[in-house]
Design an enzyme around this catalytic site. Structure first.
Site, PDB file in Angstrom:
ATOM      1  N   ASP A 144      18.081  23.372  -9.009  1.00  0.00           N
ATOM      2  CA  ASP A 144      17.825  24.464  -9.952  1.00  0.00           C
ATOM      3  C   ASP A 144      17.384  23.915 -11.311  1.00  0.00           C
ATOM      4  O   ASP A 144      18.112  23.155 -11.948  1.00  0.00           O
ATOM      5  CB  ASP A 144      19.136  25.274 -10.069  1.00  0.00           C
ATOM      6  CG  ASP A 144      18.949  26.606 -10.747  1.00  0.00           C
ATOM      7  OD1 ASP A 144      17.856  26.870 -11.277  1.00  0.00           O
ATOM      8  OD2 ASP A 144      19.926  27.380 -10.763  1.00  0.00           O
ATOM      9  N   GLY A 183       9.931  30.679  -9.882  1.00  0.00           N
ATOM     10  CA  GLY A 183       8.514  30.996  -9.697  1.00  0.00           C
ATOM     11  C   GLY A 183       7.600  30.433 -10.774  1.00  0.00           C
ATOM     12  O   GLY A 183       6.399  30.739 -10.796  1.00  0.00           O
ATOM     13  N   GLU A 185       5.094  28.075 -12.910  1.00  0.00           N
ATOM     14  CA  GLU A 185       3.962  27.201 -12.543  1.00  0.00           C
ATOM     15  C   GLU A 185       3.408  27.536 -11.162  1.00  0.00           C
ATOM     16  O   GLU A 185       2.904  26.653 -10.468  1.00  0.00           O
ATOM     17  CB  GLU A 185       4.383  25.720 -12.576  1.00  0.00           C
ATOM     18  CG  GLU A 185       4.954  25.241 -13.896  1.00  0.00           C
ATOM     19  CD  GLU A 185       3.906  25.183 -14.996  1.00  0.00           C
ATOM     20  OE1 GLU A 185       2.854  24.567 -14.770  1.00  0.00           O
ATOM     21  OE2 GLU A 185       4.149  25.779 -16.063  1.00  0.00           O
ATOM     22  N   ASP A 204      16.258  35.679 -11.301  1.00  0.00           N
ATOM     23  CA  ASP A 204      17.417  36.039 -10.469  1.00  0.00           C
ATOM     24  C   ASP A 204      17.469  37.507 -10.055  1.00  0.00           C
ATOM     25  O   ASP A 204      17.161  38.405 -10.835  1.00  0.00           O
ATOM     26  CB  ASP A 204      18.712  35.730 -11.227  1.00  0.00           C
ATOM     27  CG  ASP A 204      18.940  34.240 -11.386  1.00  0.00           C
ATOM     28  OD1 ASP A 204      17.998  33.461 -11.173  1.00  0.00           O
ATOM     29  OD2 ASP A 204      20.075  33.852 -11.720  1.00  0.00           O
TER      30      ASP A 204
HETATM   31  C1  GLA Z   1      20.311  30.207 -11.761  1.00  0.00           C
HETATM   32  C2  GLA Z   1      19.854  30.466 -10.335  1.00  0.00           C
HETATM   33  C3  GLA Z   1      20.928  31.272  -9.607  1.00  0.00           C
HETATM   34  C4  GLA Z   1      22.245  30.508  -9.623  1.00  0.00           C
HETATM   35  C5  GLA Z   1      22.640  30.195 -11.052  1.00  0.00           C
HETATM   36  C6  GLA Z   1      23.846  29.274 -11.122  1.00  0.00           C
HETATM   37  O1  GLA Z   1      20.396  31.376 -12.504  1.00  0.00           O
HETATM   38  O2  GLA Z   1      18.636  31.145 -10.323  1.00  0.00           O
HETATM   39  O3  GLA Z   1      20.525  31.522  -8.262  1.00  0.00           O
HETATM   40  O4  GLA Z   1      22.108  29.336  -8.871  1.00  0.00           O
HETATM   41  O5  GLA Z   1      21.581  29.549 -11.757  1.00  0.00           O
HETATM   42  O6  GLA Z   1      24.194  28.949 -12.425  1.00  0.00           O
END
Ligand code: GLA
Length: 378
Positions: A144, A183, A185, A204
């Site tokens: 992430d 999403g 780039e 998210d």
């Molecule tokens: C981001 C991700 C989520 C989750 C959180 C965890 O927001 O997009 O899916 O993994 O981090 O902190």
């Protein structure tokens, strides 16, 4: 097996080459801790979820990965080796437990120094972390972006993801690689070329019809970037988390299956209603998602709030979703010609699991507000 492919992106050919690990030939299925537990995740939650996924039939339906999201990390030891925090006393033992149930185990990290929740990321420890994951028996890594934006330029993003892919590959353990950078780039154009098996296409999701539907219906146009081994990921499921109606959850699941999206349940498996389980476990609906052709569906027609989506299936039939984004129930129809079939076709309702018979020209159904009808037409 190595593969090289030339993709056409915006009219220009883009060379894509990566190790095809043979993983994720169909969209990954499982469960992830984030949508329900967020940072309240623990060893106990993961073990109980693994128990539940076996007991409630989800494992048999294909939900195989049990993934810890953010908030499992502790500090690094004197040698820089990542440790779990006090809520996870022994990651290797936890992985062994998950494996003992015939399931697979996933973890989460960031290319940046910190994860989104502020825990230790993998920046400058990529090879070391990959090795640790492999020693624990990890089968899936969600990676992430988060604080990576502070240490990398956007132009370095692909390199940062490739670096972890190469580190995972070097361990020799097959590990599904899940890119999460919302999403940015136009990741769908290069996610496969840096070794991604799936990549988030959006920011998210949350447990609301508004957010879920904006994300889901916005996926149109991305289908040519998905296929066996590499999938667009419109984020994890919210089915059963309690803030959508039954019809809205039917829309969520129907749309994700037409999109050939990864199916990572995100609810509390220990407190699931029979209705929620029936949505997640409907074998005919899951089969649309998991169809061997690996074709992502697309929108065939939009008429204001009414949308018709179609996914071509390996056996020549078509899965069709009739979606009503409006505020009143309405008839929505699909003509067989617009989905590439002949004048007459037989129709099966996949939620009801019932053959509806043979129809000429088109099929129409009453679709409730925010609801969906999912049919198989051949
Ligand atoms: C981001 C991700 C989520 C989750 C959180 C965890 O927001 O997009 O899916 O993994 O981090 O902190």
């Amino acid at each position: 097996m190595a593969f090289a492919a030339v993709l056409m992106v915006g009219g220009a050919p883009v060379s894509a080459s990566a190790q095809d690990t043979g993983l994720a030939r169909t969209p990954p299925m499982g469960w992830n801790s984030w949508n329900h537990f967020a940072c309240k995740v623990s060893d106990k939650v993961i073990r109980e979820s693994a128990d539940a996924i076996v007991a409630n039939g989800m494992k048999d339906a294909g939900y195989i990965y049990v993934n810890v999201d953010d908030c499992w990390q502790g500090k690094r030891d004197a040698n820089g080796v990542i440790q779990a925090n006090e809520k996870f006393p022994d990651m290797k033992a936890l992985a062994d437990y998950v494996h003992s149930k015939g399931l697979k185990f996933g973890v989460y990290s960031s290319p940046g120094p910190k994860t989104c929740a502020g825990y230790e990321g993998s920046f400058r420890h990529e090879a070391q972390d990959a090795k640790t994951y492999a020693e624990w028996g990890v089968d899936y890594l969600k990676y992430d972006w988060c604080s990576a934006e502070k240490v990398y330029k956007p132009s370095e993003m692909q390199g940062a993801y490739r670096k972890m892919h190469d580190a995972l590959a070097a361990t020799g353990r097959p590990i599904v690689f899940s890119l999460c950078q919302y999403g940015l780039e136009a990741v769908w154009r290069w996610g496969a070329s840096v070794g991604g098996n799936l990549w988030r296409t959006t920011d998210d999701i949350n447990d609301s019809y508004d957010r879920m539907s904006v994300i889901g219906f916005d996926q149109n146009g991305l289908s040519r970037f998905a296929g066996p081994g590499h999938w667009n990921d419109p984020d994890m499921l919210e089915v059963g988390n309690g803030h959508m109606t039954h019809d809205e959850y039917l829309t969520h699941m129907s749309l994700w299956c037409i999109l050939a999206a990864p199916l990572l349940a995100g609810n509390d498996l220990s407190k699931m209603t029979p209705q929620t389980l029936a949505i997640l476990n409907n074998p005919e609906v899951v089969a649309i998602d998991q169809d061997a052709a690996g074709t992502e569906g697309h929108r065939v027609r939009q008429e204001g709030p009414f949308e018709v989506w179609m996914k071509a299936l390996a056996d020549g039939s078509k899965a069709v979703g009739l979606f009503n984004r409006g505020e009143d129930a309405s008839q929505i129809s699909v003509s067989f010609r617009e989905i590439g079939l002949g004048e007459t076709a037989s129709v099966r309702d996949l939620w009801a699991r019932k053959d509806l018979g043979s129809f000429t020209g088109s099929y129409a159904a009453e679709v409730p507000k925010h609801g969906a009808v999912l049919i198989k037409v051949k």
